[in-house]
Design a protein around this motif. Sequence first.
Motif, short mmCIF file in Angstrom:
data_model
loop_
_atom_site.label_atom_id
_atom_site.label_comp_id
_atom_site.label_asym_id
_atom_site.label_seq_id
_atom_site.Cartn_x
_atom_site.Cartn_y
_atom_site.Cartn_z
N ASP A 93 -4.48 33.95 26.47
CA ASP A 93 -3.89 34.57 27.65
C ASP A 93 -3.83 33.47 28.70
OD1 ASP A 93 -3.80 37.07 26.50
OD2 ASP A 93 -5.51 37.86 27.61
N THR A 94 -2.72 33.34 29.39
CA THR A 94 -2.59 32.30 30.41
C THR A 94 -1.66 32.75 31.53
OG1 THR A 94 -2.18 29.96 30.79
CG2 THR A 94 -0.70 31.06 29.30
N LEU B 296 0.25 30.53 34.67
CA LEU B 296 0.50 29.26 35.34
C LEU B 296 1.49 29.51 36.46
CD1 LEU B 296 1.07 27.11 32.13
CD2 LEU B 296 -1.06 27.35 33.42
N GLN C 158 3.49 33.69 32.42
CA GLN C 158 2.36 34.50 31.98
C GLN C 158 2.52 34.80 30.50
OE1 GLN C 158 1.59 38.00 34.29
NE2 GLN C 158 -0.11 38.63 33.01
N THR D 211 -1.37 26.11 40.00
CA THR D 211 -2.63 26.74 39.63
C THR D 211 -2.47 27.35 38.25
OG1 THR D 211 -2.00 28.84 40.66
CG2 THR D 211 -3.24 27.29 42.03
N GLY D 212 -3.58 27.64 37.63
CA GLY D 212 -3.49 28.25 36.33
C GLY D 212 -4.81 28.79 35.84
N HIS D 213 -4.71 29.60 34.81
CA HIS D 213 -5.87 30.21 34.17
C HIS D 213 -5.56 30.28 32.68
CE1 HIS D 213 -9.14 33.00 33.34
NE2 HIS D 213 -8.26 33.69 32.64
N LEU D 214 -6.54 29.94 31.88
CA LEU D 214 -6.37 29.97 30.43
C LEU D 214 -7.61 30.62 29.82
CD1 LEU D 214 -4.85 28.98 27.83
CD2 LEU D 214 -6.28 26.95 27.98
N ALA D 215 -7.41 31.59 28.95
CA ALA D 215 -8.51 32.23 28.23
C ALA D 215 -8.17 32.24 26.75
CB ALA D 215 -8.72 33.65 28.74
#
Length: 77
Positions: A41-42, A44, A17, A56-60
């Motif tokens: 901000d991420t 994973l 994170q 899985t992941g998220h990236l902003a």
Amino acid sequence: MLKGQFVESSELHGRLQVRYGELADLQSIMGTNYPIHGKLDTVLQIDGSRRQLNGTGHLALANVQAYGQPCVRPAPI
């Protein structure tokens, strides 16, 4: 693990994170140097065995500038 070595059935679990990170720092880690700046901000996450690894992941991104120009999200139509 078998004798200190990962085997195909070894379970892996990991989470990364980053909050308020700098794109320049990410580029340094990746070995790139594009004229892109901003914040990221991420989150994973990886889970599973080496044979069946899932991720899985998220990236902003925020306040991004590329080649000296601001990158803005277009307004919805």
